[in-house]
Design an enzyme around this catalytic site. Structure first.
Site: not given
Length: 303
Positions: A16, A210, A241, A250
């Site tokens: 996701r 992150h 992001c 991430n």
């Protein structure tokens, strides 16, 4: 060393959070294969879908198809991100085990990201939270920009604590403290985690880091030192992001697992299978993954 948790839960967010910003479409079949590989690797929790507007996040348009196609492993929680009641209904229909709601610790980020204040954004989730509880689903709250914001810079500890309190009052079972732009360093990480723990049980707080400035593993270790035992990571270091300029992905799951294995901390996840899953999705995307451990293990295998 002795005071580190003996066991941690790794929440795999690659399907996701990792894939949502990919420019080229990733087929539902590839996503299903990725989730199934991750399930077989032993994750207790996989963030598999997002029921959001396909206009805003086209990559997640196939979420219903993915949730219908995966082979569910008993004991694994399959989570879906939902922005509203409509998204919740889709998550419910797709048999998600957990719904994820989200807010920001930074007022400026909230306005830029979802065009409303933090208070308004949390209020919008009240019906979702009620519905989740009514249907016996787990509810997870995710707090972005908890360590810094691309628009306002520093985010006060009290601002983070305030959103943790609001999420707690909605009935969240778990709350993620996220370093959306990857600016945190170890001591700051511990300050934020300990402040959040004054509002919500430490064992139900998770760290979502992150690696923009290369600090993610150090921040995870710093979190372990104060007792945090849930972490988010993304296979092959997928993701970024869209609202944070220059923010890389991430932290890579393979790197986190390599560190946990070295510390003798139990995860229940098979690193070799995760490396395989990383190689699979990297091949689908047509590029090399960014996991240092994953690439090193793959190179060693190739001999």
């Amino acid at each position: 060393m002795n005071n580190l948790p003996k066991k941690v839960k790794i929440v795999e967010v690659g399907p996701r959070d990792g894939l949502q910003n990919e420019k080229e479409p990733v087929s539902a079949a590839a996503k299903i294969e990725l989730v199934d590989r991750l399930s077989r690797a032993g994750f207790a929790n996989i963030e598999a879908a997002a029921f959001v507007s396909p206009k805003w996040v086209p990559q997640m348009a196939s979420s219903s198809e993915v949730m219908a196609g995966i082979t569910r492993r008993p004991g694994t929680i399959y989570s879906a991100l939902v922005p509203n009641l409509q998204g919740f209904e889709s998550a419910l229909a797709s048999k998600a085990d957990e719904v994820v709601i989200f807010g920001a610790a930074s007022e400026a980020f909230s306005q830029k990201n979802i065009n409303c204040s933090i208070a308004e954004s949390i209020a919008r989730f009240e019906p979702v939270a009620r519905a989740a509880k009514d249907h016996g689903l787990r509810l997870r709250g995710s707090i972005s920009t908890a360590f810094g914001c691309p628009y306002q810079g520093e985010v006060p500890l009290d601002a983070v604590a305030d959103v943790v309190r609001r999420m707690r009052d909605l009935g969240c079972d778990e709350i993620d403290i996220a370093d959306t732009i990857g600016v945190a360093t170890p001591r700051k990480t511990q300050e934020v985690m300990l402040r959040a723990a004054r509002e919500f049980p430490l064992e139900s707080l998770s760290g979502h880091f992150h690696d923009t400035y290369g600090q993610a593993l150090a921040n995870i270790y710093a979190s372990l030192e104060v007792g945090v035992a849930i972490f988010h990571s993304s296979v092959s270091g997928l993701g970024g992001c869209p609202y944070a300029k220059g923010a890389t992905g991430n932290v890579a799951t393979e790197d986190v697992l390599y560190m946990m294995n070295g510390l003798g901390i139990e995860t229940g996840v098979d690193l070799d299978q995760v490396v395989d899953a990383g190689l699979f999705i990297s091949q689908q995307l047509g590029r090399k993954g960014v996991s240092r451990a994953g690439n090193a293990i793959a190179a060693k295998r190739a001999g």
